[in-house]
Design an enzyme around this catalytic site. Sequence first.
Site, short mmCIF file in Angstrom:
data_model
loop_
_atom_site.label_atom_id
_atom_site.label_comp_id
_atom_site.label_asym_id
_atom_site.label_seq_id
_atom_site.Cartn_x
_atom_site.Cartn_y
_atom_site.Cartn_z
N PHE A 22 35.63 106.28 80.82
CA PHE A 22 36.40 107.52 80.90
C PHE A 22 35.47 108.66 81.32
CE2 PHE A 22 40.28 107.12 77.82
CZ PHE A 22 40.79 106.10 78.61
N LYS A 79 34.77 90.69 78.86
CA LYS A 79 35.96 91.28 78.21
C LYS A 79 37.16 90.35 78.26
CE LYS A 79 34.65 96.11 79.17
NZ LYS A 79 33.45 95.89 80.00
N GLU A 99 35.62 98.37 90.91
CA GLU A 99 34.33 97.75 90.63
C GLU A 99 33.91 96.78 91.73
OE1 GLU A 99 31.82 95.25 87.25
OE2 GLU A 99 34.02 95.30 87.13
N HIS A 121 32.16 95.02 84.60
CA HIS A 121 32.92 95.85 83.67
C HIS A 121 34.25 95.17 83.36
CE1 HIS A 121 34.13 99.40 81.54
NE2 HIS A 121 35.10 99.68 82.38
N CYS A 129 33.10 104.17 77.25
CA CYS A 129 32.92 102.73 77.43
C CYS A 129 31.60 102.36 78.07
CB CYS A 129 34.06 102.18 78.27
SG CYS A 129 35.69 102.59 77.61
N HIS A 180 37.73 94.49 75.11
CA HIS A 180 36.92 95.64 75.49
C HIS A 180 36.39 96.29 74.21
CE1 HIS A 180 35.29 99.04 77.36
NE2 HIS A 180 36.25 99.36 78.21
#
Length: 773
Positions: free
Chosen positions: A391, A327, A306, A295, A162, A332
């Site tokens: 990830f 997002k 975050e 994010h 991502c 996403h």
Amino acid sequence: MSKTIDRIVVSGMGAVTAFGIGLEPLWEGARAGAVAIRPVAGLPMAGYRTKLAGEVPEDVKPSYDGLSGAVREPSLDFALVAAEEALAASGLAGVVPPERWGVVFATCNGGLVSGEQALRAEASGQPAPFEQLLLVSPQTIAEVIGAAFGFGGPVLSVNTACASGAHAIAHAVELLRDGHADALLVGGSDSLSGVTFAGFNSLESLSPNPAAPYSKGRDGLSLGEGSGMLVLTRATIAAAHDAPVLAEVLGYGLSADGYHATAPHPEGAGAARAIVAALASGGVRPDEVGYVNGHGTGTPKNDPAEVAAVRTAFGDDTAKTLLSSTKSMIGHLLGAAGAVESIVTVQALREQTAPPTAGFLEPDPHCAIDVVPGGSRTLDTAAALSNNFAFAGANASILFGLPGRIESPAPGDEPIVITGLAALGPDWNTLAGLHAAYRDYSAADRRSERFAALLGNPEWELPPRERRRVDRLGRYAIMASAMALADAGLAGTERPAPRIGVVLGTGLGPLASIEEFVVPLVDSGPETANPAVFPNTVYNAAAGQVAMKLGLTGVTSTLTAAHAAGAAALCVARDLLRRGTADAIVVPAVDTFCAAARTAYGRLPAFARSAEYVPTEGGYGIVLEPLSKALARGAVPRAEFAGFGMASDGLGIGEFDTDGKGFERAMRAALAHAELTAAQVPRIQSNAAGVEAFDTAEFAAIGRVFDSTEPFVETPKRWLGEPVGAGAHLAVALAAEQPLAQPVLINSSSPGGTHISVVLTPVRTADDRSTSW
């Protein structure tokens, strides 16, 4: 080598998202806080926690017609259409020479839709066309994008899940700063698929409602699809051609969590290091950044981590900072998220407007920051930040600025040296074993099946209990990295090590894990999705495992440039070190085989006709560090990484120039970058691996570049086999077992015509750069 310092600017942007085709609908929707997360129309949605996603609402048809009509890959289509818009907006496509244009492409899933279609075709007894098999590879998509526009410069693919889009921008900045291209098409693309839904569903990460980032009561993320593409160039190029300057890329920060395969560090420690590094690299104080495009996935763990990272990085200035999530409106976009959200960040700067976080429910005390609820907000700022975390703990922050408002620090130019090596192959698990195999090769050793015989190294193998969630790719990456660090004398460094990074190259990536995860889905549906396997299906999982097991929490990235992936990883690591982002970087290059890989190689025309070609598994490690750091700790450098060159043939899917023009440009560029003439390089480690047409093209190019000299040309892959993306590492391990006495040029190429040449020399001081060995 001293370089002219130049600003890197954004000259064009294009997008395909759930708001529709084009930059304008994206920005209008984001500014208005509209939500384009709707019921999915293009996929069967039975068996998932949600029926919603940010689906592209219309058919996307690029102008490029270089693919068979029967082969369509939505990730490629999205990228091509976004690229068409970005190039048209920049006005540079017709004025910058094609060989000075390149592509840095980001993706999480690559051509996963093509892969799923190929598996279904194979299961029904209908062999999939080789073009469809090739489109599974991120590098193939990157090469088709380059071919669509006739580009002949660098073509790289980046896959850090991502955070891929943000990593692509960071790497493109360094390629431009160092003069490897004059303009780059940079961005990412990913499409919705049943496999992606099944994977996130198995992790219980999907929200049944549109995602509500940073809100109390949020319950998961919404997936999306699409592409964002940017044209990046140097400010002098833009000025020379009267191109638009929309914003500057002031800096970036990259880091690894080294914490967990899918969850962020709960205190946001790794993310905070990325943010701090981005501010430092851009020479910007926290109080100068008025907006952060977050994010903001909407998951219970990601959002607080975050916010904690932002609070750590901004300190008392957090109260003056606006943070919002794109997002929340389009979902996403995985590998495309960093690119699309960077575009929104640039627009926010240009219009001095912070878009809101849509769907906000009520404040969460764990996300105590102004997330712009309710509607957009006016800004007064010269700089803005875009965050992406992924990830395997890969973090990236990109810092943008208004043109001409902020002066960034100058990049460094310290020599980068090799201090550690490791080699694992079909018949060896030490450097000495590799050299013995090379000395003692015979025709009988050239077995056609050298896929599953990798010995590994028992000293560095994971205990059985730890292997359960680490696939073979990750295990070999850990072993090769640990061995290389030990060889460099860095095995005893205190852990975690935030100044030691890991940049991994892999050609096939986690194809074995993808096959393990996808085949049951094709056969039996989403209820068979295995949450233990899914995290290993991202290409950067192996780099994340290295970071976690070895405690390397510095800069990280994963390059997926097919058979040139290892070379690409070395070049990116060199750039990162010259920028001062790390004290050392271990660069593993690993590939393993599975049934899908065997099928693909058997279908590719050039390879299927080449009885002499022997693909192998392999795991190699190389440690790079600045010369001053190596000498300060008493290390003995094996060689200096003096320079590199990149070029592409730009002919289309799986095609290459049989005259070797791309090979030639890459070699000439590498020699120039290393400030050497052909006469000063007496030795070449060839890319030749037994594919006749490809090998002939390279030899023709060598003849032209070295026409008045007679270098010794070695072809180790013809005898030891080609370890796919680790070919450059194999050559380095053979060339630099002992400290180099003479320069060597190493060639690596992908089957789709991406060429990377690397020059190693004996370690040189400032006084002997012109030495003739």
